[in-house]
Design a protein around this motif. Structure first.
Motif, PDB file in Angstrom:
ATOM      1  N   LEU A  36       0.834  -1.201   0.000  1.00  0.00           N
ATOM      2  CA  LEU A  36       0.000   0.000   0.000  1.00  0.00           C
ATOM      3  C   LEU A  36       0.867   1.248   0.000  1.00  0.00           C
ATOM      4  CD1 LEU A  36      -2.701  -1.069   2.621  1.00  0.00           C
ATOM      5  CD2 LEU A  36      -2.883  -1.125   0.118  1.00  0.00           C
ATOM      6  N   THR A  37       0.325   2.330  -0.500  1.00  0.00           N
ATOM      7  CA  THR A  37       1.018   3.616  -0.472  1.00  0.00           C
ATOM      8  C   THR A  37       0.901   4.232   0.916  1.00  0.00           C
ATOM      9  OG1 THR A  37      -0.943   4.891  -1.058  1.00  0.00           O
ATOM     10  CG2 THR A  37       0.385   4.004  -2.898  1.00  0.00           C
ATOM     11  N   ASP A  38       1.721   5.237   1.160  1.00  0.00           N
ATOM     12  CA  ASP A  38       1.622   5.953   2.435  1.00  0.00           C
ATOM     13  C   ASP A  38       0.214   6.514   2.631  1.00  0.00           C
ATOM     14  OD1 ASP A  38       4.277   5.379   2.895  1.00  0.00           O
ATOM     15  OD2 ASP A  38       4.966   7.450   2.851  1.00  0.00           O
ATOM     16  N   ALA A  39      -0.358   7.070   1.577  1.00  0.00           N
ATOM     17  CA  ALA A  39      -1.705   7.637   1.688  1.00  0.00           C
ATOM     18  C   ALA A  39      -2.724   6.558   2.042  1.00  0.00           C
ATOM     19  CB  ALA A  39      -2.101   8.333   0.377  1.00  0.00           C
ATOM     20  N   GLN A  40      -2.616   5.407   1.429  1.00  0.00           N
ATOM     21  CA  GLN A  40      -3.544   4.318   1.760  1.00  0.00           C
ATOM     22  C   GLN A  40      -3.348   3.860   3.205  1.00  0.00           C
ATOM     23  OE1 GLN A  40      -2.303   1.860  -1.594  1.00  0.00           O
ATOM     24  NE2 GLN A  40      -4.441   1.822  -2.317  1.00  0.00           N
ATOM     25  N   LEU A  41      -2.104   3.785   3.645  1.00  0.00           N
ATOM     26  CA  LEU A  41      -1.814   3.348   5.011  1.00  0.00           C
ATOM     27  C   LEU A  41      -2.307   4.352   6.050  1.00  0.00           C
ATOM     28  CD1 LEU A  41       1.723   1.927   4.316  1.00  0.00           C
ATOM     29  CD2 LEU A  41      -0.241   0.594   5.125  1.00  0.00           C
ATOM     30  N   ARG A  42      -2.451   5.609   5.642  1.00  0.00           N
ATOM     31  CA  ARG A  42      -2.980   6.650   6.547  1.00  0.00           C
ATOM     32  C   ARG A  42      -4.501   6.741   6.481  1.00  0.00           C
ATOM     33  NH1 ARG A  42       1.613   9.603   4.512  1.00  0.00           N
ATOM     34  NH2 ARG A  42       0.232  10.542   2.952  1.00  0.00           N
ATOM     35  N   THR A  43      -5.141   6.010   5.584  1.00  0.00           N
ATOM     36  CA  THR A  43      -6.590   6.096   5.402  1.00  0.00           C
ATOM     37  C   THR A  43      -7.310   5.587   6.643  1.00  0.00           C
ATOM     38  OG1 THR A  43      -6.364   5.784   3.021  1.00  0.00           O
ATOM     39  CG2 THR A  43      -8.535   5.341   3.973  1.00  0.00           C
ATOM     40  N   ALA A  44      -8.134   6.449   7.225  1.00  0.00           N
ATOM     41  CA  ALA A  44      -8.905   6.077   8.420  1.00  0.00           C
ATOM     42  C   ALA A  44     -10.081   5.196   8.034  1.00  0.00           C
ATOM     43  CB  ALA A  44      -9.394   7.340   9.131  1.00  0.00           C
ATOM     44  N   VAL A  46     -13.388   4.987   9.192  1.00  0.00           N
ATOM     45  CA  VAL A  46     -14.616   5.728   8.927  1.00  0.00           C
ATOM     46  C   VAL A  46     -14.721   6.812  10.003  1.00  0.00           C
ATOM     47  CG1 VAL A  46     -16.081   4.147  10.266  1.00  0.00           C
ATOM     48  CG2 VAL A  46     -17.086   5.513   8.446  1.00  0.00           C
ATOM     49  N   GLU A  47     -15.137   7.982   9.616  1.00  0.00           N
ATOM     50  CA  GLU A  47     -15.250   9.074  10.598  1.00  0.00           C
ATOM     51  C   GLU A  47     -16.246   8.705  11.684  1.00  0.00           C
ATOM     52  OE1 GLU A  47     -16.012  12.830   8.817  1.00  0.00           O
ATOM     53  OE2 GLU A  47     -14.244  12.752   7.560  1.00  0.00           O
ATOM     54  N   PRO A  48     -16.011   9.086  12.905  1.00  0.00           N
ATOM     55  CA  PRO A  48     -14.966   9.992  13.378  1.00  0.00           C
ATOM     56  C   PRO A  48     -13.675   9.275  13.775  1.00  0.00           C
ATOM     57  CG  PRO A  48     -16.427   9.550  15.189  1.00  0.00           C
ATOM     58  CD  PRO A  48     -16.957   8.777  13.978  1.00  0.00           C
ATOM     59  N   SER A  49     -13.565   7.978  13.529  1.00  0.00           N
ATOM     60  CA  SER A  49     -12.385   7.219  13.932  1.00  0.00           C
ATOM     61  C   SER A  49     -11.134   7.691  13.191  1.00  0.00           C
ATOM     62  CB  SER A  49     -12.612   5.733  13.650  1.00  0.00           C
ATOM     63  OG  SER A  49     -11.445   5.004  13.957  1.00  0.00           O
ATOM     64  N   MET A  50     -10.000   7.649  13.890  1.00  0.00           N
ATOM     65  CA  MET A  50      -8.700   7.943  13.284  1.00  0.00           C
ATOM     66  C   MET A  50      -7.977   6.653  12.917  1.00  0.00           C
ATOM     67  SD  MET A  50      -7.135  10.811  15.876  1.00  0.00           S
ATOM     68  CE  MET A  50      -7.385   9.779  17.320  1.00  0.00           C
ATOM     69  N   LEU A  51      -8.581   5.524  13.184  1.00  0.00           N
ATOM     70  CA  LEU A  51      -7.920   4.230  13.035  1.00  0.00           C
ATOM     71  C   LEU A  51      -7.490   3.981  11.594  1.00  0.00           C
ATOM     72  CD1 LEU A  51      -7.152   1.742  14.704  1.00  0.00           C
ATOM     73  CD2 LEU A  51      -9.311   0.720  13.997  1.00  0.00           C
ATOM     74  N   SER A  52      -6.191   3.753  11.412  1.00  0.00           N
ATOM     75  CA  SER A  52      -5.608   3.466  10.098  1.00  0.00           C
ATOM     76  C   SER A  52      -4.559   2.381  10.281  1.00  0.00           C
ATOM     77  CB  SER A  52      -4.966   4.719   9.509  1.00  0.00           C
ATOM     78  OG  SER A  52      -3.811   5.084  10.257  1.00  0.00           O
ATOM     79  N   LEU A  53      -4.138   1.786   9.183  1.00  0.00           N
ATOM     80  CA  LEU A  53      -3.086   0.774   9.263  1.00  0.00           C
ATOM     81  C   LEU A  53      -1.782   1.368   9.781  1.00  0.00           C
ATOM     82  CD1 LEU A  53      -3.866  -1.206   6.000  1.00  0.00           C
ATOM     83  CD2 LEU A  53      -4.014  -2.087   8.343  1.00  0.00           C
ATOM     84  N   ASP A  90      -0.298   8.401  18.505  1.00  0.00           N
ATOM     85  CA  ASP A  90       0.147   7.281  17.678  1.00  0.00           C
ATOM     86  C   ASP A  90      -0.849   6.990  16.558  1.00  0.00           C
ATOM     87  OD1 ASP A  90      -1.516   6.540  19.812  1.00  0.00           O
ATOM     88  OD2 ASP A  90      -0.516   4.635  20.187  1.00  0.00           O
ATOM     89  N   PHE A  91      -2.123   7.244  16.803  1.00  0.00           N
ATOM     90  CA  PHE A  91      -3.153   7.020  15.793  1.00  0.00           C
ATOM     91  C   PHE A  91      -3.371   8.239  14.889  1.00  0.00           C
ATOM     92  CE2 PHE A  91      -4.543   3.904  19.045  1.00  0.00           C
ATOM     93  CZ  PHE A  91      -4.453   2.770  18.262  1.00  0.00           C
ATOM     94  N   ARG A  92      -2.919   9.399  15.328  1.00  0.00           N
ATOM     95  CA  ARG A  92      -3.156  10.646  14.591  1.00  0.00           C
ATOM     96  C   ARG A  92      -2.035  10.839  13.571  1.00  0.00           C
ATOM     97  NH1 ARG A  92      -6.469  13.628  16.920  1.00  0.00           N
ATOM     98  NH2 ARG A  92      -5.746  13.251  19.042  1.00  0.00           N
TER      99      ARG A  92
END
Length: 170
Positions: A36-44, A46-53, A90-92
């Motif tokens: 995955l790209t950096d952008a994909q790995l930062r993809t949360a 679903v709002e309002p969650s910040m959870l990403s890979l 860490d999640f942000r």
């Protein structure tokens, strides 16, 4: 990079099995992030969650550091990605955060965890204490807890990866 996951032996001694399952779950998280790209790995998720890979990898670097450096060995190892003012740091993630940095930090913490655990037996009690409860633990408890922590977050990683590109798997 292709992550190889190795299931532990079905007949190993207890320590080898615990370390094997922990490594398997570490490998699973890396595998879920692969390709995955950096952008994909930062993809949360679903709002309002910040959870990403990427956030999960950064979180697990913090968790490895907390249990295997601060609690087990009583090292003065401060937080990496979070602060007292931002406990979810860490999640942000931001566009400035990269997979290379997150992955490298996580792998460095895993290497330090292996180094520290090699000095302890399963029944040995931690040198440090939990920062909130003041409790001490044996290494067996730490391994079991870390397996549980990774397994839970790998479930999150499954869902995140499926949302990003449809990839699903065990």
């Amino acid at each position: 990079m292709t992550t190889q996951r190795t299931e532990p032996s079905t007949t190993a001694d207890e320590r080898t099995m615990l370390e094997g399952w922990l490594d398997y779950h570490r490998q699973t998280l890396a595998w879920k992030c692969e390709g995955l790209t950096d952008a994909q790995l930062r993809t949360a998720s679903v709002e309002p969650s910040m959870l990403s890979l990427m956030g999960l990898v950064r979180h697990m670097a913090e968790v490895e550091r907390s249990w295997f450096r601060r609690v087990l060995a009583d090292e003065d190892a401060g937080p990496i990605f979070y602060s007292e003012d931002d406990l979810d740091g860490d999640f942000r993630t931001t566009e400035a955060d990269t997979w290379q940095e997150a992955y490298g930090t996580w792998q460095a913490e895993i290497a330090k965890a292996r180094e520290n655990t090699a000095r302890f037996g399963l029944d040995d009690i931690t040198v440090g204490k939990h920062r909130r409860t003041g409790e001490r633990y044996n290494l067996r408890w730490l391994y079991t807890h870390m397996i549980e922590e990774y397994a839970r977050h790998n479930g999150h990683a499954d869902l995140l990866r499926e949302r990003i590109d449809g990839a699903a798997g065990d």
